[in-house]
Design an enzyme around this catalytic site. Sequence first.
Site, PDB file in Angstrom:
ATOM      1  N   HIS A  49       0.637  -1.122   0.287  1.00 18.69           N
ATOM      2  CA  HIS A  49      -0.005  -0.040   0.285  1.00 18.69           C
ATOM      3  C   HIS A  49       0.908   1.095   0.235  1.00 18.69           C
ATOM      4  CE1 HIS A  49       0.572  -1.028   4.521  1.00 18.69           C
ATOM      5  NE2 HIS A  49       0.863  -0.050   4.256  1.00 18.69           N
TER       6      HIS A  49
HETATM    7  C1  T46 Z   1       3.065   0.514   6.947  1.00 18.44           C
HETATM    8  C2  T46 Z   1       3.549  -0.474   6.871  1.00 18.44           C
HETATM    9  C3  T46 Z   1       4.888  -0.417   7.177  1.00 18.44           C
HETATM   10  C4  T46 Z   1      -3.970  -0.569  14.263  1.00 18.44           C
HETATM   11  O1  T46 Z   1      -4.463  -1.165  14.213  1.00 18.44           O
HETATM   12  N1  T46 Z   1      -2.982   0.343  14.083  1.00 18.44           N
HETATM   13  C5  T46 Z   1      -1.755   0.264  13.192  1.00 18.44           C
HETATM   14  O2  T46 Z   1      -1.090   1.475  14.483  1.00 18.44           O
HETATM   15  C6  T46 Z   1      -1.163  -0.678  13.076  1.00 18.44           C
HETATM   16  C7  T46 Z   1      -0.397  -0.457  12.069  1.00 18.44           C
HETATM   17  C8  T46 Z   1      -1.909  -0.885  12.470  1.00 18.44           C
HETATM   18  N2  T46 Z   1      -3.195  -1.756  12.713  1.00 18.44           N
HETATM   19  C9  T46 Z   1      -4.252  -2.824  12.321  1.00 18.44           C
HETATM   20  C10 T46 Z   1      -4.521  -2.363  11.245  1.00 18.44           C
HETATM   21  C11 T46 Z   1      -4.494  -3.918  10.135  1.00 18.44           C
HETATM   22  O3  T46 Z   1      -5.824  -4.891  10.674  1.00 18.44           O
HETATM   23  O4  T46 Z   1      -3.155  -3.508  12.055  1.00 18.44           O
HETATM   24  C12 T46 Z   1      -3.739  -4.402  11.366  1.00 18.44           C
HETATM   25  C13 T46 Z   1      -2.101  -4.548  10.115  1.00 18.44           C
HETATM   26  O5  T46 Z   1      -2.002  -3.713   9.556  1.00 18.44           O
HETATM   27  P1  T46 Z   1      -1.857  -3.762   8.272  1.00 18.44           P
HETATM   28  O6  T46 Z   1      -2.241  -5.386   7.714  1.00 18.44           O
HETATM   29  O7  T46 Z   1      -1.369  -2.323   7.903  1.00 18.44           O
HETATM   30  O8  T46 Z   1       0.298  -3.839   8.367  1.00 18.44           O
HETATM   31  P2  T46 Z   1       1.145  -3.702   7.343  1.00 18.44           P
HETATM   32  O9  T46 Z   1       2.391  -4.599   8.015  1.00 18.44           O
HETATM   33  O10 T46 Z   1       0.447  -4.298   6.326  1.00 18.44           O
HETATM   34  O11 T46 Z   1       2.041  -3.095   7.105  1.00 18.44           O
HETATM   35  C14 T46 Z   1       2.344  -1.057   8.538  1.00 18.44           C
HETATM   36  C15 T46 Z   1       1.006  -0.346   8.086  1.00 18.44           C
HETATM   37  O12 T46 Z   1      -0.100  -0.104   8.243  1.00 18.44           O
HETATM   38  C16 T46 Z   1       1.447   0.754   7.206  1.00 18.44           C
HETATM   39  O13 T46 Z   1       1.388   1.634   7.170  1.00 18.44           O
HETATM   40  O14 T46 Z   1       3.162   1.925   6.000  1.00 18.44           O
HETATM   41  O15 T46 Z   1       3.196  -1.165   8.012  1.00 18.44           O
END
Ligand code: T46
Length: 133
Positions: A49
């Site tokens: 993303h």
């Molecule tokens: C990014 C990369 C480097 C939250 O509730 N609060 C938070 O601050 C974050 C980061 C995530 N979440 C929840 C949202 C999803 O249900 O945690 C779950 C996993 O998040 P996500 O699938 O977005 O994680 P990554 O590792 O794909 O991405 C993350 C960050 O979301 C993003 O901003 O730049 O790490």
Amino acid sequence: MNYKLLNFKVHGDERGSLVSLESNKNIPFDIKRIYYMYDTSPEWVRGKHAHKKLEQVLIAIDGACTIVLDDGKTRQEILLNRPDAGLYVPVYMWREMKNFSYGCKLMVLASDLYDEKDYIRSYDEFLKEVANA
Ligand code: T46
């Protein structure tokens, strides 16, 4: 590409090493949120993303992983494997995190609170938005 590799000063002595991270000093924004990933493994790819307003610094505080950055024109892979190095990721940069070593701990400093509306989760949408920027 306008990402930056940051090398942090290490305060070290016979007791070990210490790195200090400060808003608008060695981190180029106000730190509003910190999160970290662990229990990762090599077969999983995270991210996929971009963000509209969020700036971040990624630090592999333990272990290693590869960060793929794509600004819509160029794609580059950066290895993070040092607790004294950070990767500054600006806005409108597609990112993927992969090749996590077992036990890798990836810490992220973010310029804002969590906001799902700031995410661009479709690569096609991302390409359209950067083309129009
Ligand atoms: C990014 C990369 C480097 C939250 O509730 N609060 C938070 O601050 C974050 C980061 C995530 N979440 C929840 C949202 C999803 O249900 O945690 C779950 C996993 O998040 P996500 O699938 O977005 O994680 P990554 O590792 O794909 O991405 C993350 C960050 O979301 C993003 O901003 O730049 O790490």
